[in-house]
Design a protein around this motif. Structure first.
Motif, PDB file in Angstrom:
ATOM      1  N   LEU A  63       0.826  -1.206   0.000  1.00 50.95           N
ATOM      2  CA  LEU A  63       0.000   0.000   0.000  1.00 50.95           C
ATOM      3  C   LEU A  63       0.861   1.257   0.000  1.00 50.95           C
ATOM      4  O   LEU A  63       0.575   2.225  -0.702  1.00 50.95           O
ATOM      5  N   LEU A  64       1.926   1.252   0.769  1.00 53.93           N
ATOM      6  CA  LEU A  64       2.822   2.412   0.812  1.00 53.93           C
ATOM      7  C   LEU A  64       3.500   2.620  -0.538  1.00 53.93           C
ATOM      8  O   LEU A  64       3.641   3.761  -0.995  1.00 53.93           O
ATOM      9  N   ALA A  65       3.926   1.522  -1.161  1.00 48.29           N
ATOM     10  CA  ALA A  65       4.580   1.638  -2.470  1.00 48.29           C
ATOM     11  C   ALA A  65       3.605   2.169  -3.514  1.00 48.29           C
ATOM     12  O   ALA A  65       3.948   3.035  -4.330  1.00 48.29           O
ATOM     13  N   ARG A  66       2.363   1.674  -3.490  1.00 44.28           N
ATOM     14  CA  ARG A  66       1.366   2.144  -4.451  1.00 44.28           C
ATOM     15  C   ARG A  66       0.996   3.600  -4.196  1.00 44.28           C
ATOM     16  O   ARG A  66       0.756   4.367  -5.125  1.00 44.28           O
ATOM     17  N   SER A  67       0.965   3.977  -2.912  1.00 42.88           N
ATOM     18  CA  SER A  67       0.668   5.370  -2.577  1.00 42.88           C
ATOM     19  C   SER A  67       1.755   6.292  -3.107  1.00 42.88           C
ATOM     20  O   SER A  67       1.473   7.348  -3.679  1.00 42.88           O
ATOM     21  N   GLU A  68       3.009   5.882  -2.952  1.00 40.39           N
ATOM     22  CA  GLU A  68       4.113   6.699  -3.445  1.00 40.39           C
ATOM     23  C   GLU A  68       4.102   6.773  -4.969  1.00 40.39           C
ATOM     24  O   GLU A  68       4.368   7.831  -5.554  1.00 40.39           O
ATOM     25  N   ALA A  69       3.756   5.656  -5.610  1.00 40.56           N
ATOM     26  CA  ALA A  69       3.670   5.657  -7.066  1.00 40.56           C
ATOM     27  C   ALA A  69       2.570   6.597  -7.546  1.00 40.56           C
ATOM     28  O   ALA A  69       2.735   7.336  -8.526  1.00 40.56           O
ATOM     29  N   LEU A  70       1.429   6.577  -6.848  1.00 40.67           N
ATOM     30  CA  LEU A  70       0.330   7.471  -7.206  1.00 40.67           C
ATOM     31  C   LEU A  70       0.744   8.928  -7.066  1.00 40.67           C
ATOM     32  O   LEU A  70       0.474   9.760  -7.935  1.00 40.67           O
ATOM     33  N   LEU A  71       1.411   9.256  -5.959  1.00 40.14           N
ATOM     34  CA  LEU A  71       1.847  10.635  -5.741  1.00 40.14           C
ATOM     35  C   LEU A  71       2.883  11.061  -6.778  1.00 40.14           C
ATOM     36  O   LEU A  71       2.872  12.201  -7.253  1.00 40.14           O
ATOM     37  N   ALA A  72       3.769  10.130  -7.141  1.00 41.18           N
ATOM     38  CA  ALA A  72       4.778  10.456  -8.152  1.00 41.18           C
ATOM     39  C   ALA A  72       4.126  10.725  -9.507  1.00 41.18           C
ATOM     40  O   ALA A  72       4.509  11.649 -10.229  1.00 41.18           O
ATOM     41  N   THR A  73       3.115   9.900  -9.853  1.00 46.73           N
ATOM     42  CA  THR A  73       2.395  10.121 -11.103  1.00 46.73           C
ATOM     43  C   THR A  73       1.679  11.460 -11.084  1.00 46.73           C
ATOM     44  O   THR A  73       1.682  12.205 -12.076  1.00 46.73           O
ATOM     45  N   ALA A  74       1.046  11.764  -9.942  1.00 49.47           N
ATOM     46  CA  ALA A  74       0.341  13.045  -9.819  1.00 49.47           C
ATOM     47  C   ALA A  74       1.308  14.212  -9.990  1.00 49.47           C
ATOM     48  O   ALA A  74       0.979  15.219 -10.632  1.00 49.47           O
ATOM     49  N   ARG A  75       2.524  14.089  -9.446  1.00 50.16           N
ATOM     50  CA  ARG A  75       3.518  15.159  -9.601  1.00 50.16           C
ATOM     51  C   ARG A  75       3.932  15.312 -11.057  1.00 50.16           C
ATOM     52  O   ARG A  75       4.086  16.425 -11.556  1.00 50.16           O
ATOM     53  N   ARG A  76       4.090  14.176 -11.756  1.00 49.78           N
ATOM     54  CA  ARG A  76       4.477  14.256 -13.168  1.00 49.78           C
ATOM     55  C   ARG A  76       3.377  14.898 -14.008  1.00 49.78           C
ATOM     56  O   ARG A  76       3.646  15.695 -14.903  1.00 49.78           O
ATOM     57  N   VAL A  77       2.111  14.540 -13.705  1.00 51.83           N
ATOM     58  CA  VAL A  77       0.992  15.149 -14.417  1.00 51.83           C
ATOM     59  C   VAL A  77       0.934  16.641 -14.127  1.00 51.83           C
ATOM     60  O   VAL A  77       0.760  17.467 -15.029  1.00 51.83           O
ATOM     61  N   ARG A  78       1.088  17.009 -12.856  1.00 50.92           N
ATOM     62  CA  ARG A  78       1.066  18.424 -12.470  1.00 50.92           C
ATOM     63  C   ARG A  78       2.165  19.199 -13.180  1.00 50.92           C
ATOM     64  O   ARG A  78       1.955  20.329 -13.631  1.00 50.92           O
ATOM     65  N   ASP A  79       3.339  18.595 -13.308  1.00 51.67           N
ATOM     66  CA  ASP A  79       4.481  19.286 -13.908  1.00 51.67           C
ATOM     67  C   ASP A  79       4.556  19.094 -15.418  1.00 51.67           C
ATOM     68  O   ASP A  79       5.522  19.502 -16.063  1.00 51.67           O
ATOM     69  N   GLY A  80       3.530  18.449 -15.989  1.00 52.52           N
ATOM     70  CA  GLY A  80       3.508  18.271 -17.433  1.00 52.52           C
ATOM     71  C   GLY A  80       4.464  17.222 -17.933  1.00 52.52           C
ATOM     72  O   GLY A  80       4.893  17.256 -19.090  1.00 52.52           O
ATOM     73  N   GLU A  81       4.805  16.256 -17.104  1.00 54.99           N
ATOM     74  CA  GLU A  81       5.744  15.213 -17.507  1.00 54.99           C
ATOM     75  C   GLU A  81       5.043  13.901 -17.810  1.00 54.99           C
ATOM     76  O   GLU A  81       5.683  12.910 -18.133  1.00 54.99           O
ATOM     77  N   SER A  82       3.734  13.858 -17.680  1.00 57.13           N
ATOM     78  CA  SER A  82       2.982  12.649 -17.968  1.00 57.13           C
ATOM     79  C   SER A  82       1.569  13.042 -18.340  1.00 57.13           C
ATOM     80  O   SER A  82       1.137  14.159 -18.103  1.00 57.13           O
ATOM     81  N   GLY A  83       0.851  12.120 -18.951  1.00 57.60           N
ATOM     82  CA  GLY A  83      -0.531  12.398 -19.291  1.00 57.60           C
ATOM     83  C   GLY A  83      -0.694  12.675 -20.769  1.00 57.60           C
ATOM     84  O   GLY A  83       0.080  12.201 -21.609  1.00 57.60           O
ATOM     85  N   LEU A  84      -1.697  13.483 -21.108  1.00 54.61           N
ATOM     86  CA  LEU A  84      -2.057  13.766 -22.498  1.00 54.61           C
ATOM     87  C   LEU A  84      -1.875  15.252 -22.791  1.00 54.61           C
ATOM     88  O   LEU A  84      -2.338  16.096 -22.029  1.00 54.61           O
ATOM     89  N   LEU A  85      -1.205  15.565 -23.889  1.00 54.94           N
ATOM     90  CA  LEU A  85      -1.070  16.950 -24.336  1.00 54.94           C
ATOM     91  C   LEU A  85      -1.806  17.085 -25.664  1.00 54.94           C
ATOM     92  O   LEU A  85      -1.477  16.430 -26.650  1.00 54.94           O
ATOM     93  N   ARG A  86      -2.834  17.951 -25.675  1.00 55.00           N
ATOM     94  CA  ARG A  86      -3.626  18.189 -26.885  1.00 55.00           C
ATOM     95  C   ARG A  86      -3.031  19.404 -27.597  1.00 55.00           C
ATOM     96  O   ARG A  86      -3.098  20.519 -27.093  1.00 55.00           O
ATOM     97  N   ALA A  87      -2.437  19.161 -28.750  1.00 55.49           N
ATOM     98  CA  ALA A  87      -1.701  20.215 -29.466  1.00 55.49           C
ATOM     99  C   ALA A  87      -2.185  20.285 -30.915  1.00 55.49           C
ATOM    100  O   ALA A  87      -2.799  19.347 -31.428  1.00 55.49           O
ATOM    101  N   ALA A  88      -1.904  21.426 -31.568  1.00 54.09           N
ATOM    102  CA  ALA A  88      -2.363  21.609 -32.943  1.00 54.09           C
ATOM    103  C   ALA A  88      -1.332  22.365 -33.765  1.00 54.09           C
ATOM    104  O   ALA A  88      -0.574  23.191 -33.242  1.00 54.09           O
ATOM    105  N   LEU A  89      -1.346  22.071 -35.060  1.00 51.66           N
ATOM    106  CA  LEU A  89      -0.543  22.781 -36.052  1.00 51.66           C
ATOM    107  C   LEU A  89      -1.462  23.234 -37.176  1.00 51.66           C
ATOM    108  O   LEU A  89      -2.459  22.572 -37.471  1.00 51.66           O
ATOM    109  N   PRO A  90      -1.144  24.351 -37.850  1.00 48.62           N
ATOM    110  CA  PRO A  90      -1.953  24.781 -39.003  1.00 48.62           C
ATOM    111  C   PRO A  90      -1.702  23.867 -40.195  1.00 48.62           C
ATOM    112  O   PRO A  90      -0.672  23.188 -40.266  1.00 48.62           O
ATOM    113  N   PRO A  91      -2.622  23.845 -41.156  1.00 50.44           N
ATOM    114  CA  PRO A  91      -2.497  22.924 -42.292  1.00 50.44           C
ATOM    115  C   PRO A  91      -1.304  23.181 -43.194  1.00 50.44           C
ATOM    116  O   PRO A  91      -0.930  22.295 -43.972  1.00 50.44           O
TER     117      PRO A  91
END
Length: 320
Positions: A72-100
């Motif tokens: 449980l402690l290891a999973r909690s730390e993993a969750l917090l680490a993922t949350a930090r990466r998402v907060r800092d833009g290091e993980s997750g989804l980035l929706r981006a666009a370019l003109p044609p």
């Protein structure tokens, strides 16, 4: 009760078999540690340790629970680490666009660069006009995009302004095709194939104003975006089109169409990476840098002065 903190205390005492050493390891005093263990025992309804004045021994119940507490402690730390990466833009989804009008080589270079910078971020790259990008940025349906200037940038933060020189595409048999550089006045009598005004109203109007000021007023403005469609109009409608060299087929590859620079370089596409104010993160910054590097390596862009303020007519059609 903070279950994770209490489980951390339980694991420390179990591994040290000593309250004093466990307290030192956790950076806390021994009495609060003992109190936490007691509260955890009451919460779980089992005794975790047998205590004497000299020894601490984990109970059978404590032994059975220890591995799960560690997990449980290891999973909690993993969750917090993922949350930090998402907060800092290091993980997750980035929706981006370019003109044609961005060349395929630039798109490929951008994707390779971004993957290298942020392997943990999924990049959802869309092909959108400036008007579409601004609508989606305002609605928070898009995280970052590459826009054309001039346009209304209220509520946005911008990366550096990058300039792509624009030349002219014309039939190989046109008299102006024999020139090394084509003055705009030499295009008199030709129709102009241009992107739809709704895609970037201010840029559309700015371009036509510059043409008129430099002596070229198109006989007719025809609208087209796709390369094949534009090529067809150029060959069959006594028309020309404006394009950066990097989005045109290599010289000689098309036997019927040529690209020529414009004398005095009166026209240019000016781009900036844009994102909503206060919503930039590490992934947005990496996308901005990857776009800049890709354009500089594949499209020979140069830095430009910041875009001038845009004063729009009070009609909805002018808002991008």
């Amino acid at each position: 009760m903070d279950l994770m903190k209490h489980l951390e205390c339980f694991v420390a005492v179990a591994e040290e078999s000593h309250f004093g050493r466990a307290a030192e390891r956790l950076g806390m005093a021994q009495p609060p540690l003992s109190q936490r263990i007691q509260r955890l025992e009451r919460h779980l309804g089992v005794r975790l340790f047998e205590r004497t004045s000299r020894h601490v021994t984990i109970t059978k119940a404590g032994t059975l629970l220890l591995d799960e507490a560690r997990e449980l402690l290891a999973r909690s730390e993993a969750l917090l680490a993922t949350a930090r990466r998402v907060r800092d833009g290091e993980s997750g989804l980035l929706r981006a666009a370019l003109p044609p009008d961005i060349a395929g080589e630039t798109v490929a270079a951008l994707l390779a660069d971004f993957r290298q910078r942020h392997a943990g971020v999924e990049l959802e790259l869309r092909e959108l006009t400036t008007a579409q990008q601004l609508d989606q940025l305002a609605a928070h349906d898009l995280d970052v995009g590459l826009i054309h200037h001039p346009c209304d940038v209220a509520g946005l933060e911008l990366g550096p302004v990058l300039r792509r020189e624009v030349g002219v595409l014309l039939p190989r048999g046109a008299p102006a095709a024999a020139l090394d550089e084509v003055p705009l006045t030499a295009l008199t009598g030709y129709d102009l194939v241009l992107f739809h005004r709704t895609a970037a109203p201010a840029l559309h109007d700015d371009l036509l104003t510059t043409c008129a000021r430099d002596g070229y007023t198109p006989t007719t403005v025809r609208h087209g975006q796709g390369a094949s469609f534009v090529r067809g109009l150029l060959l069959s409608s006594h028309a020309v089109a404006f394009s950066p060299k990097d989005t045109h087929t290599p010289q000689g590859a098309d036997p019927d169409i040529v690209w020529r620079p414009l004398a005095g370089a009166p026209l240019a596409w000016r781009h900036s990476v844009a994102w909503p104010k206060g919503r930039g993160d590490a992934a947005v910054a990496s996308f901005a840098q990857a776009v800049t590097d890709a354009l500089r390596s594949t499209a020979a862009v140069t830095s430009d002065t910041p875009p001038r303020p845009l004063h729009l007519r009070p009609t909805a059609e002018y808002w991008l």
